[in-house]
Design a protein around this motif. Structure first.
Motif, PDB file in Angstrom:
ATOM      1  N   LEU A   1       0.831  -1.203   0.000  1.00  0.00           N
ATOM      2  CA  LEU A   1       0.000   0.000   0.000  1.00  0.00           C
ATOM      3  C   LEU A   1       0.866   1.255   0.000  1.00  0.00           C
ATOM      4  O   LEU A   1       0.652   2.174  -0.801  1.00  0.00           O
ATOM      5  N   THR A   2       1.856   1.284   0.896  1.00  0.00           N
ATOM      6  CA  THR A   2       2.699   2.473   0.967  1.00  0.00           C
ATOM      7  C   THR A   2       3.531   2.617  -0.305  1.00  0.00           C
ATOM      8  O   THR A   2       3.770   3.727  -0.773  1.00  0.00           O
TER       9      THR A   2
ATOM     10  N   ALA B   1       3.683   5.893  -2.748  1.00  0.00           N
ATOM     11  CA  ALA B   1       4.909   6.564  -3.195  1.00  0.00           C
ATOM     12  C   ALA B   1       4.968   6.582  -4.714  1.00  0.00           C
ATOM     13  O   ALA B   1       5.423   7.558  -5.329  1.00  0.00           O
ATOM     14  N   SER B   2       4.467   5.510  -5.325  1.00  0.00           N
ATOM     15  CA  SER B   2       4.486   5.415  -6.783  1.00  0.00           C
ATOM     16  C   SER B   2       3.600   6.503  -7.415  1.00  0.00           C
ATOM     17  O   SER B   2       3.922   7.041  -8.477  1.00  0.00           O
ATOM     18  N   ARG B   3       2.499   6.837  -6.741  1.00  0.00           N
ATOM     19  CA  ARG B   3       1.619   7.884  -7.266  1.00  0.00           C
ATOM     20  C   ARG B   3       2.329   9.235  -7.267  1.00  0.00           C
ATOM     21  O   ARG B   3       2.046  10.087  -8.110  1.00  0.00           O
TER      22      ARG B   3
ATOM     23  N   LEU C   1       6.762   2.484   8.049  1.00  0.00           N
ATOM     24  CA  LEU C   1       6.213   3.836   8.002  1.00  0.00           C
ATOM     25  C   LEU C   1       7.288   4.859   7.655  1.00  0.00           C
ATOM     26  O   LEU C   1       7.072   5.756   6.829  1.00  0.00           O
ATOM     27  N   LEU C   2       8.451   4.715   8.278  1.00  0.00           N
ATOM     28  CA  LEU C   2       9.543   5.645   8.033  1.00  0.00           C
ATOM     29  C   LEU C   2       9.961   5.605   6.574  1.00  0.00           C
ATOM     30  O   LEU C   2      10.120   6.640   5.923  1.00  0.00           O
TER      31      LEU C   2
ATOM     32  N   ILE D   1       7.974  -0.170  -6.881  1.00  0.00           N
ATOM     33  CA  ILE D   1       7.102  -1.145  -6.213  1.00  0.00           C
ATOM     34  C   ILE D   1       7.710  -2.538  -6.300  1.00  0.00           C
ATOM     35  O   ILE D   1       7.744  -3.286  -5.315  1.00  0.00           O
ATOM     36  N   VAL D   2       8.213  -2.886  -7.490  1.00  0.00           N
ATOM     37  CA  VAL D   2       8.822  -4.204  -7.670  1.00  0.00           C
ATOM     38  C   VAL D   2      10.030  -4.365  -6.743  1.00  0.00           C
ATOM     39  O   VAL D   2      10.201  -5.392  -6.069  1.00  0.00           O
ATOM     40  N   ALA D   3      10.842  -3.305  -6.679  1.00  0.00           N
ATOM     41  CA  ALA D   3      12.026  -3.368  -5.827  1.00  0.00           C
ATOM     42  C   ALA D   3      11.629  -3.456  -4.365  1.00  0.00           C
ATOM     43  O   ALA D   3      12.178  -4.259  -3.596  1.00  0.00           O
ATOM     44  N   SER D   4      10.643  -2.659  -3.980  1.00  0.00           N
ATOM     45  CA  SER D   4      10.288  -2.536  -2.571  1.00  0.00           C
ATOM     46  C   SER D   4       9.708  -3.826  -2.003  1.00  0.00           C
ATOM     47  O   SER D   4      10.092  -4.276  -0.912  1.00  0.00           O
ATOM     48  N   ILE D   5       8.794  -4.467  -2.729  1.00  0.00           N
ATOM     49  CA  ILE D   5       8.190  -5.694  -2.195  1.00  0.00           C
ATOM     50  C   ILE D   5       9.234  -6.813  -2.152  1.00  0.00           C
ATOM     51  O   ILE D   5       9.217  -7.658  -1.248  1.00  0.00           O
TER      52      ILE D   5
END
Lengths: 464, 464
Positions: free
Chosen positions: A310-311, A315-317, A442-443, B338-342
């Protein structure tokens, strides 16, 4: 020893597969006999091993081999080993045992151990096992397991030695002789009055060295810190750490001595708490049996993955809003993760320090001062790393404007990271949550989103 | 109590600023007197407070107020408080004390405490303070502080009570009476022979209940686990946790009893180790005094920031290689984090579980099995989250191809993350490093770089 046990198990497997292939063969009987002998050897090897060592061995074996080992143990050893196992392994082993085996093991345990297992075993089995205890033991099991987790009530033991203050030292020693072995971790005896109220404590060392005719009351220290079942386990653990206690008395609301806590339970509690917090920081709900089914592991991991996703979308938006700028200066796409990443790193350093300070009670009225200091550290780091990264970007992309935008975005994001690193754990704590759980996700959201916003925003304003 | 002390300090400040303004005034004398009275009250308030409580109070005060408190303590309390302080606070306080004060405080400490402080205090001062000890004490301070950190040698204490096995219980009790108070955490006495070799151990509880004329040797247990100074402190701590010991003997290479370790030192060691590991995971070299100067904090934090920046630049170069594709489909820029983060998140979950399993010695020959299981968890998570994210991407960008690329990249990156999550801590450990330190930065580098490569690579191949 694990190697030895595994060798015997391996032999068992070979014999088993041999017996399998010999189903219709005349040698079957021989193989069966060898198999039985082999298991007898395993049993002999395991007898007398400390339950804590059995538990550690079982944790390292895959599920089917675990059961083979457990089946060679006497019922009492099975019970004591269950007590020593980590909760996630204990759950797996209990699932694999059949009801009779579990009943037999529980029947061998005392009230303290039964109360300890109450969370892991169906209530009906605990009731059945405690039926054989005396009245005090039965109500002990029921009472102790009813306390909320995180309270001292969950750590307390019934096996407290209490003596009346009127007894002389010689009488007290006689009473101890008649009473059988003293429970482990008995470093001091507690002195009570006729109504069982806690009146003091005498270290064994003092009794040993006292005059035989001195009354206990005269050599007891009367200022004894006692806990009540509802007290916080974390606070009690801190007191044990601070004052180097081995045991401490538990009293009820009226001051009646009801039990004690011992340092071994405190050590186990501290270990479990620090384990739990390390796992929580990585976004896990709890520990996992390494050999647990895949489906259980997935269940343990998905909640924080979902939240993180979700976060990440949020950030992607932020990036999506600047698509036009990126189309114009495509280098931004490659550079923006750097701004986000270094922000996340500095922020998480601050988070770790703040969580530690919260755990040590070092943060009271000093939040403002701490935020100012962290912001200063962030700014100093920001100037340094901003200039370095800016210089590298200049070499890579030959654009002074781009390099200045990059340096400024890093400088600003490191200040944001420092402030968020102070604020996020404090806010989590104020809302009654564990600051270790989720602070990092969150950070990182804040530093990602702000990193993208600052970098792409500055780029939109100053690059053309 | 902290509040009370701070109120007195506040009053001190008010009086001080008053005295400042009254330099030429006749009321100066009166204010000075009030100031002195106020400090006397502070001193009275602090006398008799447990050094551990003094240490905890001092840690929460800003540096100038710390000194004000320390100056009101007796030299012995200063010494004992230094022993109780966390290393980073201790260093700050020692820096602020002048040489005479420090000398006076150290002169009050015994050999065990001096050895403990040897890392924090200039060697010359330790030598000077230990000059007043007896010969055994002097060589104890020198020996103990020479052991490597992480060994049992650094935790051991000299204050071990040893008795000859020929003594009867009554004689032993007499000897204890003449010997003064028993040291704290003395749960058992050690039995030695004429050459000081460790021969057994007797719990105090056993002595208390034994017949007075029984020889100690007859009631001692002879199977006593003993440590040597070079043994690993982590292994010793595990043994204390496992067998619920309160104290354990230390012997030299010949088997001569030289000292003991006690549970309170083990608890402090475990606390320090878990603190250190939590800080290391966040990329910090060590704990920080919250009130330390900014420059010290920057020094503590920069090495991992620098390393992280290197890896972030490397990941950025992966993106740079696909600039043309991004110009063509700018939505990729927004979706790629998003791909990197997950990937980073699932990988770090695996890392946390593997580090815990390594600490518990649960990983021996099961690496392959664990990697297979984690890959399965990653694949299952990958299918689930890949489909969810793909669906969201479809709604946002109305491109089935883009959505399929996104789903596939997530699926593959989660498998990469799971395998890297197993491999990174194991490799760090194999190279002799602490797997907690740096595993997360390395893992995130792998999942970032591979996430960008997979996503942008697939996009380049299939999107047009």
């Amino acid at each position: 020893m694990l190697d030895e046990v595994r060798a015997i198990i391996e032999r068992h497997r070979v014999l088993e597969s041999l017996a399998e292939r010999q189903r219709t063969d005349k040698r079957e009987l021989l193989t069966q006999m060898q198999k039985r002998e082999n298991l007898v050897e395993l049993r002999r090897r395991l007898a007398g091993v400390h339950p804590a060592d059995l538990a550690s061995m079982i944790a390292r074996l895959p599920p089917d081999e675990r059961l083979l080992v457990v089946h060679q143990l006497a019922a009492r050893d099975v019970g004591l080993t269950l007590v020593e196992l980590d909760p996630e392994i204990r759950a797996a082993v209990i699932d694999d045992l059949d009801r009779q085996e579990l009943e037999a093991a529980l029947a061998e345990l005392d009230a303290d151990d039964l109360a300890y297992l109450a969370d892991s075993v169906p209530a009906a089995l605990i009731d059945q096992a405690s039926a054989s205890l005396d009245g005090a033991g039965r109500s002990w099991v029921a009472d102790t397991s009813s306390h909320a987790s995180g309270t001292v009530g969950r750590l307390m033991r019934q096996d407290v030695v209490a003596l009346r203050g009127e007894l002389t030292v010689a009488q007290a020693i006689d009473a101890l002789r008649q009473g059988g072995e003293l429970p482990p971790q008995t470093d001091r005896l507690f002195v009570t009055d006729a109504r069982h109220m806690l009146r003091g404590a005498v270290p064994l060392a003092t009794i040993l060295r006292a005059a035989p005719d001195a009354p206990l009351a005269s050599i007891a220290s009367t200022e004894v810190a006692a806990f009540r079942p509802g007290d916080s386990a974390a606070e009690a653990a801190k007191a044990f750490e601070r004052y180097d206690w081995v045991s401490a008395p538990m009293v009820d609301d009226l001051g009646k001595l009801i039990g004690r806590i011992t340092i071994d339970a405190v050590v186990d509690y501290l270990r479990a708490a620090s384990d739990q917090s390390a796992l929580a920081r990585a976004g896990l709900r709890g520990a996992e049996d390494l050999f647990a089914p895949v489906s259980e592991s997935v269940r343990n991991r998905w909640p924080w993955l979902a939240f993180n996703l979700l976060t990440a979308f949020a950030a992607s938006r932020v990036i999506g809003a600047f698509e036009e700028t990126i189309t114009r200066v495509v280098a931004l796409a490659a550079l923006m993760p750097i701004v986000a990443s270094i922000g996340g790193n500095t922020g998480n350093q601050t988070v770790a320090l703040v969580i530690r300070a919260l755990a040590l009670d070092q943060l009271r009225e000093t939040h403002g001062r701490l935020a100012a200091k962290e912001a200063a550290v962030g700014a100093l780091n920001g100037v340094t790393w901003g200039m370095i990264v800016g210089a590298v970007a200049l070499v890579l992309y030959h654009s002074l404007a781009l390099s200045l935008v990059m340096a400024t975005a890093i400088f600003l994001n490191l200040i944001v990271a420092a402030l968020a690193g102070v604020a996020v754990p404090l806010l989590l704590r104020r809302t009654g949550r564990d600051p270790a759980q989720g602070a990092s996700v969150l950070l990182t959201f804040v530093t990602d989103a702000m990193g993208f916003l600052l970098f792409l925003g500055l780029a939109t304003a100053f690059l053309r």
